[in-house]
Scaffold this motif. Structure first.
Motif, mmCIF file in Angstrom:
data_model
loop_
_atom_site.group_PDB
_atom_site.id
_atom_site.type_symbol
_atom_site.label_atom_id
_atom_site.label_comp_id
_atom_site.label_asym_id
_atom_site.label_seq_id
_atom_site.Cartn_x
_atom_site.Cartn_y
_atom_site.Cartn_z
ATOM 1 N N SER A 15 33.309 49.132 36.713
ATOM 2 C CA SER A 15 33.798 50.113 37.683
ATOM 3 C C SER A 15 32.699 50.610 38.614
ATOM 4 N N THR A 16 31.437 50.289 38.305
ATOM 5 C CA THR A 16 30.339 50.677 39.191
ATOM 6 C C THR A 16 30.275 49.783 40.432
ATOM 7 N N TYR A 17 31.058 48.740 40.468
ATOM 8 C CA TYR A 17 31.164 47.937 41.693
ATOM 9 C C TYR A 17 31.739 48.822 42.801
ATOM 10 N N VAL A 18 31.057 48.851 43.949
ATOM 11 C CA VAL A 18 31.527 49.624 45.105
ATOM 12 C C VAL A 18 32.135 48.648 46.108
ATOM 13 N N PRO A 19 33.442 48.750 46.385
ATOM 14 C CA PRO A 19 34.106 47.791 47.258
ATOM 15 C C PRO A 19 33.380 47.579 48.585
ATOM 16 N N ALA A 20 33.007 46.323 48.836
ATOM 17 C CA ALA A 20 32.414 45.878 50.108
ATOM 18 C C ALA A 20 31.078 46.535 50.425
ATOM 19 N N ARG A 21 30.409 47.130 49.433
ATOM 20 C CA ARG A 21 29.168 47.860 49.720
ATOM 21 C C ARG A 21 28.103 46.979 50.389
ATOM 22 N N ASN A 22 27.788 45.845 49.802
ATOM 23 C CA ASN A 22 26.730 45.026 50.390
ATOM 24 C C ASN A 22 27.140 44.423 51.728
ATOM 25 N N THR A 23 28.435 44.163 51.891
ATOM 26 C CA THR A 23 28.916 43.673 53.187
ATOM 27 C C THR A 23 28.670 44.722 54.267
ATOM 28 N N LEU A 24 29.028 45.965 53.960
ATOM 29 C CA LEU A 24 28.845 47.041 54.932
ATOM 30 C C LEU A 24 27.369 47.327 55.194
ATOM 31 N N MET A 25 26.561 47.316 54.150
ATOM 32 C CA MET A 25 25.138 47.599 54.321
ATOM 33 C C MET A 25 24.450 46.503 55.129
ATOM 34 N N LEU A 26 24.785 45.262 54.841
ATOM 35 C CA LEU A 26 24.194 44.171 55.615
ATOM 36 C C LEU A 26 24.655 44.216 57.066
ATOM 37 N N ALA A 27 25.892 44.651 57.293
ATOM 38 C CA ALA A 27 26.382 44.768 58.670
ATOM 39 C C ALA A 27 25.581 45.822 59.432
ATOM 40 N N LEU A 28 25.285 46.941 58.786
ATOM 41 C CA LEU A 28 24.455 47.960 59.414
ATOM 42 C C LEU A 28 23.058 47.423 59.697
ATOM 43 N N ALA A 29 22.500 46.728 58.718
ATOM 44 C CA ALA A 29 21.171 46.145 58.895
ATOM 45 C C ALA A 29 21.170 45.116 60.018
ATOM 46 N N LEU A 30 22.236 44.345 60.119
ATOM 47 C CA LEU A 30 22.344 43.328 61.163
ATOM 48 C C LEU A 30 22.382 43.970 62.548
ATOM 49 N N GLY A 31 23.152 45.038 62.692
ATOM 50 C CA GLY A 31 23.220 45.711 63.980
ATOM 51 C C GLY A 31 21.868 46.270 64.399
ATOM 52 N N TRP A 32 21.163 46.893 63.463
ATOM 53 C CA TRP A 32 19.845 47.447 63.771
ATOM 54 C C TRP A 32 18.854 46.325 64.087
ATOM 55 N N ALA A 33 18.938 45.233 63.323
ATOM 56 C CA ALA A 33 18.036 44.106 63.558
ATOM 57 C C ALA A 33 18.219 43.537 64.958
ATOM 58 N N GLU A 34 19.465 43.476 65.414
ATOM 59 C CA GLU A 34 19.713 42.924 66.737
ATOM 60 C C GLU A 34 19.074 43.802 67.818
ATOM 61 N N VAL A 35 19.146 45.104 67.646
ATOM 62 C CA VAL A 35 18.528 46.023 68.603
ATOM 63 C C VAL A 35 17.003 45.903 68.562
ATOM 64 N N LEU A 36 16.455 45.705 67.363
ATOM 65 C CA LEU A 36 15.000 45.587 67.211
ATOM 66 C C LEU A 36 14.463 44.227 67.643
ATOM 67 N N GLY A 37 15.353 43.263 67.838
ATOM 68 C CA GLY A 37 14.910 41.903 68.110
ATOM 69 C C GLY A 37 14.396 41.217 66.864
ATOM 70 N N ALA A 38 14.891 41.645 65.707
ATOM 71 C CA ALA A 38 14.474 41.071 64.427
ATOM 72 C C ALA A 38 15.415 39.945 64.013
ATOM 73 N N SER A 39 14.847 38.877 63.485
ATOM 74 C CA SER A 39 15.653 37.750 63.009
ATOM 75 C C SER A 39 15.864 37.789 61.504
ATOM 76 N N ASP A 40 15.176 38.712 60.811
ATOM 77 C CA ASP A 40 15.191 38.707 59.352
ATOM 78 C C ASP A 40 15.729 40.000 58.764
ATOM 79 N N LEU A 41 16.684 39.839 57.859
ATOM 80 C CA LEU A 41 17.170 40.929 57.017
ATOM 81 C C LEU A 41 16.696 40.646 55.590
ATOM 82 N N PHE A 42 16.380 41.694 54.856
ATOM 83 C CA PHE A 42 15.983 41.552 53.453
ATOM 84 C C PHE A 42 16.878 42.430 52.593
ATOM 85 N N ILE A 43 17.312 41.869 51.469
ATOM 86 C CA ILE A 43 18.164 42.592 50.535
ATOM 87 C C ILE A 43 17.762 42.224 49.108
ATOM 88 N N GLY A 44 17.843 43.202 48.203
ATOM 89 C CA GLY A 44 17.365 42.996 46.844
ATOM 90 C C GLY A 44 18.414 42.581 45.841
#
Length: 233
Positions: free
Chosen positions: A99-128
């Protein structure tokens, strides 16, 4: 960890930083590999909100260029014991996705990271994310990482214009023992981190949830004293 001063000429990257052991290790690995790391944490209504203070400590200690906290109301979606306090956090191992699974959490977090990366001109996202010593979450598997990387290249201006966007998940196939040993070799103070799903306001851990059990077992397997502060045995 005595980190070098961030190099403005280094390649920018966005690193998802929860404040836990795994994400701290990923940040250290990205810094080691020469990235100028923009750390992103998400306040999503998690009951263990003290991990956000831990993320700020880790970002400062490991030399992130900056650390931002984005807010997304996943508690409004519900469906997880990490965001709904009426649901108990499991304290014993069980089969299936907990039950500790959070629906779509990593999808949403990576989407936020992707948007910020695009503004920064970054090609790399990192996730643990990790698919060895983990709770079986579907969004921690190699297939998910590969699919999101393909999405990133299809759904962004940067990708359409030819940027080779990458989702880096360096811990994907490492055991917790290997993660801890690598992190210590990089000088990480794991006492700064918070992994517990039921951590109190001071970041002290319960010692009983799945995350605590995995963390404790990792330190034991590595033969390293566990720096975690507990409020219960």
């Amino acid at each position: 960890m005595n980190s070098p001063t961030p190099n403005a000429a280094a390649r920018p990257a966005v690193v998802l930083l929860s404040g836990g052991l795994d994400s701290a290790t990923v940040l250290a690995l990205a810094r080691r590999d020469g990235f100028a790391c923009h750390a992103l944490s998400v306040d999503y209504g998690q009951r263990h909100a003290s991990e956000l203070a831990a993320a700020a400590r880790v970002a400062a200690a490991l030399g992130a260029v900056e650390h931002r906290v984005f807010r997304v109301d996943l508690a409004g979606i519900g469906g997880s014991s990490l965001t709904d306090r009426a649901m108990p956090v499991p304290e014993t191992p069980a089969s299936g996705i907990p039950s500790t699974y959070v629906p779509a959490r990593n999808t949403l977090m990576l989407a936020l990271a992707l948007g910020w990366a695009e503004v920064l001109g970054a090609s790399d996202l990192f996730i643990g994310v990790n698919a060895v010593d983990y709770s079986g979450y579907p969004d921690c598997r190699p297939e998910f990482i590969a699919a999101f990387e393909q999405l990133a290249r299809l759904a962004t201006r940067a990708g359409v214009e030819g940027a080779l966007l990458r989702v880096n998940a360096p811990l994907l196939r490492w055991s917790k023992q290997e993660i801890i040993r690598q992190g210590l070799a990089l000088g990480i103070d794991y006492g700064l981190t918070v992994s517990c799903y039921q951590a109190d306001a001071d970041g002290r851990a319960c010692g009983r949830c799945d995350s605590c059990r995995l963390r404790r077992a990792g330190f034991e397997a590595a033969g390293i004293p566990d720096p975690t502060r507990y409020y219960a045995a």
